[in-house]
Design a protein around this motif. Structure first.
Motif, PDB file in Angstrom:
ATOM      1  N   LYS A 101      -2.586   0.883   2.561  1.00 25.95           N
ATOM      2  CA  LYS A 101      -3.291   1.418   1.391  1.00 25.95           C
ATOM      3  C   LYS A 101      -4.707   1.846   1.749  1.00 25.95           C
ATOM      4  O   LYS A 101      -5.157   2.924   1.362  1.00 25.95           O
ATOM      5  CB  LYS A 101      -3.353   0.372   0.273  1.00 25.95           C
ATOM      6  CG  LYS A 101      -2.077   0.177  -0.463  1.00 25.95           C
ATOM      7  CD  LYS A 101      -2.251  -0.832  -1.578  1.00 25.95           C
ATOM      8  CE  LYS A 101      -0.948  -1.095  -2.280  1.00 25.95           C
ATOM      9  NZ  LYS A 101      -1.086  -2.016  -3.400  1.00 25.95           N
ATOM     10  N   ALA A 117      -1.214   5.392  -2.340  1.00 24.08           N
ATOM     11  CA  ALA A 117      -1.975   4.153  -2.147  1.00 24.08           C
ATOM     12  C   ALA A 117      -2.151   3.409  -3.462  1.00 24.08           C
ATOM     13  O   ALA A 117      -1.974   2.192  -3.525  1.00 24.08           O
ATOM     14  CB  ALA A 117      -3.340   4.463  -1.535  1.00 24.08           C
ATOM     15  N   GLY A 156       1.309   2.125  -4.784  1.00 24.59           N
ATOM     16  CA  GLY A 156       1.901   1.105  -3.919  1.00 24.59           C
ATOM     17  C   GLY A 156       3.296   1.441  -3.432  1.00 24.59           C
ATOM     18  O   GLY A 156       3.954   0.611  -2.826  1.00 24.59           O
TER      19      GLY A 156
END
Length: 63
Positions: free
Chosen positions: A10, A42, A45
């Motif tokens: 991320k 990012a 997720g």
């Protein structure tokens, strides 16, 4: 979608996304909008490509 993007992944995606957006602003080019893709993956997720190839960078919990 199932979460498949880990914490380090991320951070890397956020840095790359911001860099691409900044380059687009600096060079006054619409291609900078491509930086939205790594930012979106990012913050959500989950990455569609990871899902297709069966990859996950998330830590798994031991039971």
């Amino acid at each position: 979608m199932k979460k498949n993007v880990g914490m380090i992944d991320k951070v890397v995606r956020i840095v790359i996304g911001v860099a691409i957006l900044a380059a687009g602003v600096y060079y006054q080019n619409w291609w900078g909008l491509v930086g939205i893709i790594p930012l979106a993956t990012a913050f959500t997720g989950s990455c569609g490509l990871y899902g297709l190839i069966g990859v996950s960078t998330c830590k798994t919990e031991k039971k």
